[in-house]
Each structure stands twice: as structure tokens, then as C-alpha cells.
Design a protein around this motif. Structure first.
Motif, PDB file in Angstrom:
ATOM      1  N   ARG A 237       0.892  -1.035  -0.052  1.00  0.00           N
ATOM      2  CA  ARG A 237       0.006  -0.025   0.046  1.00  0.00           C
ATOM      3  C   ARG A 237       0.789   1.126   0.010  1.00  0.00           C
ATOM      4  O   ARG A 237       0.684   2.268  -0.742  1.00  0.00           O
ATOM      5  CB  ARG A 237      -1.024   0.003   1.251  1.00  0.00           C
ATOM      6  N   ILE A 238       1.955   1.367   0.911  1.00  0.00           N
ATOM      7  CA  ILE A 238       2.964   2.413   0.935  1.00  0.00           C
ATOM      8  C   ILE A 238       3.570   2.655  -0.479  1.00  0.00           C
ATOM      9  O   ILE A 238       3.735   3.766  -0.740  1.00  0.00           O
ATOM     10  CB  ILE A 238       3.713   2.183   2.340  1.00  0.00           C
ATOM     11  N   LYS A 239       3.819   1.477  -1.109  1.00  0.00           N
ATOM     12  CA  LYS A 239       4.678   1.632  -2.265  1.00  0.00           C
ATOM     13  C   LYS A 239       3.631   2.277  -3.320  1.00  0.00           C
ATOM     14  O   LYS A 239       4.023   3.175  -4.248  1.00  0.00           O
ATOM     15  CB  LYS A 239       5.092   0.332  -2.749  1.00  0.00           C
ATOM     16  N   SER A 240       2.261   1.846  -3.142  1.00  0.00           N
ATOM     17  CA  SER A 240       1.696   2.429  -4.245  1.00  0.00           C
ATOM     18  C   SER A 240       1.351   3.809  -4.100  1.00  0.00           C
ATOM     19  O   SER A 240       1.359   4.518  -4.936  1.00  0.00           O
ATOM     20  CB  SER A 240       0.239   1.633  -4.217  1.00  0.00           C
ATOM     21  N   VAL A 241       1.274   4.467  -2.679  1.00  0.00           N
ATOM     22  CA  VAL A 241       0.982   5.707  -2.405  1.00  0.00           C
ATOM     23  C   VAL A 241       2.255   6.524  -2.807  1.00  0.00           C
ATOM     24  O   VAL A 241       2.114   7.497  -3.421  1.00  0.00           O
ATOM     25  CB  VAL A 241       0.846   5.983  -0.906  1.00  0.00           C
ATOM     26  N   ALA A 242       3.435   5.800  -2.673  1.00  0.00           N
ATOM     27  CA  ALA A 242       4.579   6.571  -3.138  1.00  0.00           C
ATOM     28  C   ALA A 242       4.812   6.671  -4.618  1.00  0.00           C
ATOM     29  O   ALA A 242       5.261   7.675  -4.986  1.00  0.00           O
ATOM     30  CB  ALA A 242       5.893   5.902  -2.507  1.00  0.00           C
ATOM     31  N   ASP A 243       4.255   5.779  -5.211  1.00  0.00           N
ATOM     32  CA  ASP A 243       4.366   5.945  -6.755  1.00  0.00           C
ATOM     33  C   ASP A 243       3.346   6.995  -7.127  1.00  0.00           C
ATOM     34  O   ASP A 243       3.619   7.678  -8.216  1.00  0.00           O
ATOM     35  CB  ASP A 243       4.062   4.446  -7.376  1.00  0.00           C
ATOM     36  N   ARG A 244       2.185   6.891  -6.732  1.00  0.00           N
ATOM     37  CA  ARG A 244       1.095   7.999  -7.141  1.00  0.00           C
ATOM     38  C   ARG A 244       1.743   9.448  -6.909  1.00  0.00           C
ATOM     39  O   ARG A 244       1.299  10.295  -7.487  1.00  0.00           O
ATOM     40  CB  ARG A 244       0.057   7.592  -6.286  1.00  0.00           C
ATOM     41  N   LEU A 245       2.273   9.651  -5.727  1.00  0.00           N
ATOM     42  CA  LEU A 245       2.792  10.863  -5.153  1.00  0.00           C
ATOM     43  C   LEU A 245       4.152  11.289  -5.668  1.00  0.00           C
ATOM     44  O   LEU A 245       4.540  12.333  -5.413  1.00  0.00           O
ATOM     45  CB  LEU A 245       2.669  11.049  -3.683  1.00  0.00           C
ATOM     46  N   GLY A 246       4.889  10.380  -6.236  1.00  0.00           N
ATOM     47  CA  GLY A 246       6.190  10.766  -6.731  1.00  0.00           C
ATOM     48  C   GLY A 246       7.264  10.757  -5.781  1.00  0.00           C
ATOM     49  O   GLY A 246       8.113  11.823  -5.985  1.00  0.00           O
ATOM     50  N   MET A 247       7.139   9.935  -4.626  1.00  0.00           N
ATOM     51  CA  MET A 247       8.141  10.425  -3.638  1.00  0.00           C
ATOM     52  C   MET A 247       8.560   8.768  -3.132  1.00  0.00           C
ATOM     53  O   MET A 247       8.301   7.769  -3.814  1.00  0.00           O
ATOM     54  CB  MET A 247       7.510  10.909  -2.399  1.00  0.00           C
TER      55      MET A 247
END
Length: 277
Positions: free
Chosen positions: A228-238
């Protein structure tokens, strides 16, 4: 160097310039602009550098921002008004940087009296000579100094972005990987990072030198939450590290607001994070 409150006083600057009979200026606005730019550049310069490099950089900034470019007399008036140290070593005239990181690199320099109008006029005349007509050594030094000071300006411009990222939980490695500076969008080097953080500390924007890591600050996500965190990171570019901190920050912000207005979270706390060894 002249106190900052006097530097920002256009009336004092204008009166000073009008008293120099041998030197001319086009208008008060250009003179004030030139003085302000030179002041900011001198505060970043950490060595004795060819004075022609300072003039070239001031003009480059003025031209790039669509402002009237100064001519030599105006620049020399700004030098004198700011009370900057000018010296000669051989055939090259130097301006002493005013950065707290200043290092003496040109010993046995002969200081020039910038209170003397004839000295200022001679200095102005010398600045009219194109770089191409100077010796190869001097021309190379001017170009090198120009690049150095332009880079320092780029690093100063990147400072607030770096501070914001650090406050959001970014590491030094994150900064080196993600932050780009200048027109060419060059990556920040370790030396650049150290320069930026020194600037920030001097301005009181960065309170720490080295953050000591809490030995208990080590957590391991279960597989589902990690994805889930990896998905958030990809979406926010961080990076995942910053994404995790953002998710936790958002959670506590919402929690505090709900408590403030009488709301509560239902259910038990998630078991998705377990303490690492």
C-alpha cells in the motif's frame, strides 16, 4: 561592508552617487538594483574573485529578468557604496567575498582605496575591456568565478525546497536523488548539500547539525501495508519512506481534528505495523 539598513535606503545611495563627480549613473532605480544584486552576490562569494566576474553576473541577472543593465560607472558606485574590499594581484583586480565561509586564497594583494574617485574611475575604465581581450589566465579565472557564484545562487534558490523535504522526512540520499538545481536541472552533490544546509543554519531555518537516530526508530511493515505504501509513493512521486511518514502525518491530523470536534475512530488499532528488532 555597509550596514544592511543603509543598503536598502535609496535616498542615501542617491546622495552618495551624486557626490561622485567623476562617475555617472543613468537613473536611481538601476543604481539601486545594481547595488542590491551586488550585495546579495557578495554575501555568497567565499573567496577573492575577479571583479569582472561580479559585473558580468549582475548584468546577466538584470538582462535575464528584463531590467536595465548597469554600465561600469554604476557598478563601481555600487562597489564603493557597499564598501567592498577591492585589491590587485598582478594584472588582475579582485573583489573580496563577504560569505561567512570566506577563505583567503590570494595573499599579498594590494588594496585599492575605493573612497578615492580617481581610483574608482580607473577601476570603471578597466572594466570596459571585453573578456576576450584579456589574457587567457584572467579570462579563465573570470569564467570560473562566474560559474561558481551562479552555482551558489542556484543552491540558495534551492534551499527552501531542501528544507521542506527534510521536514517531511527526506534523508540526505533522497535530496541527492530528487533535488535539481539551475537551468540545466543538475543533481545536487554532497558538497552542494553541505553548502545548502550551512546556508539554512545561518538563516535559522535548520536547527540541527546531525539528527541522532533513535535506536528504537526501526519498524517493519507487513506485506500488505508495504505494498500500500509503495502504491502511495508511486502515485505521489516520492520515496516509500516519505510516503509512510505522510500517511502517518495525515492519520494523526485527522485524528486530532476528530477529537477536537468530538468524533472518534471506531474499531481497534491496526496491527499492520510491528516493531522491528
Amino acid at each position: 561592508m555597509r550596514p544592511v539598513d543603509e543598503i536598502s535606503d535609496p535616498a542615501k545611495l542617491l546622495k552618495f552617487a551624486q557626490e561622485k563627480r567623476l562617475l555617472q549613473f543613468s537613473d536611481g532605480a538601476t543604481l539601486a538594483d545594481t547595488t542590491s544584486l551586488l550585495y546579495k552576490i557578495a554575501l555568497l562569494a567565499d573567496k577573492n574573485l575577479p571583479i569582472k566576474a561580479f559585473l558580468d553576473l549582475v548584468r546577466q541577472i538584470q538582462k535575464g529578468e528584463g531590467r536595465r543593465t548597469c554600465f561600469e560607472d554604476e557598478f563601481v558606485l555600487a562597489v564603493s557604496y557597499l564598501d567592498l574590499e577591492i585589491s590587485k594581484l598582478g594584472a588582475i583586480t579582485y573583489l573580496k567575498g563577504e560569505s561567512p565561509d570566506y577563505k583567503e586564497t590570494k595573499r599579498n594583494r594590494s588594496l585599492l582605496d575605493t573612497r578615492d574617485e580617481s581610483v574608482l574611475k580607473s577601476l570603471s575604465s578597466g572594466l570596459t575591456r571585453p573578456n576576450e581581450d584579456r589574457g587567457s589566465v584572467e579570462m579563465g579565472m573570470i569564467e570560473s568565478a562566474h560559474k561558481r557564484m551562479a552555482k551558489l545562487i542556484d543552491l540558495q534558490n534551492a534551499m527552501m525546497d531542501v528544507i521542506k523535504r527534510l521536514e517531511e522526512g527526506a534523508t540526505k540520499l533522497d535530496i541527492l536523488r530528487e533535488v535539481k538545481v539551475g537551468i540545466l536541472k543538475e543533481k545536487v552533490t554532497l558538497t552542494d548539500y553541505d553548502t545548502i544546509t550551512r546556508m539554512a543554519r545561518r538563516e535559522g531555518r535548520l536547527k540541527f547539525r546531525n539528527r541522532q537516530k533513535d535506536p528504537e526508530n526501526s519498524y517493519e511493515l507487513n506485506v500488505q501495508n508495504h505494498e500500500r505504501i509503495k502504491s502511495v509513493a508511486d502515485r505521489l512521486g516520492m520515496t516509500p519512506r516519505r510516503a509512510l511518514n505522510k500517511v502517518i502525518d495525515d492519520f494523526f491530523t485527522i485524528s486530532e481534528k476528530q477529537q477536537q470536534f468530538g468524533g472518534t475512530f471506531g474499531g481497534k488499532a491496526s496491527k499492520g505495523v510491528k516493531k522491528g528488532s
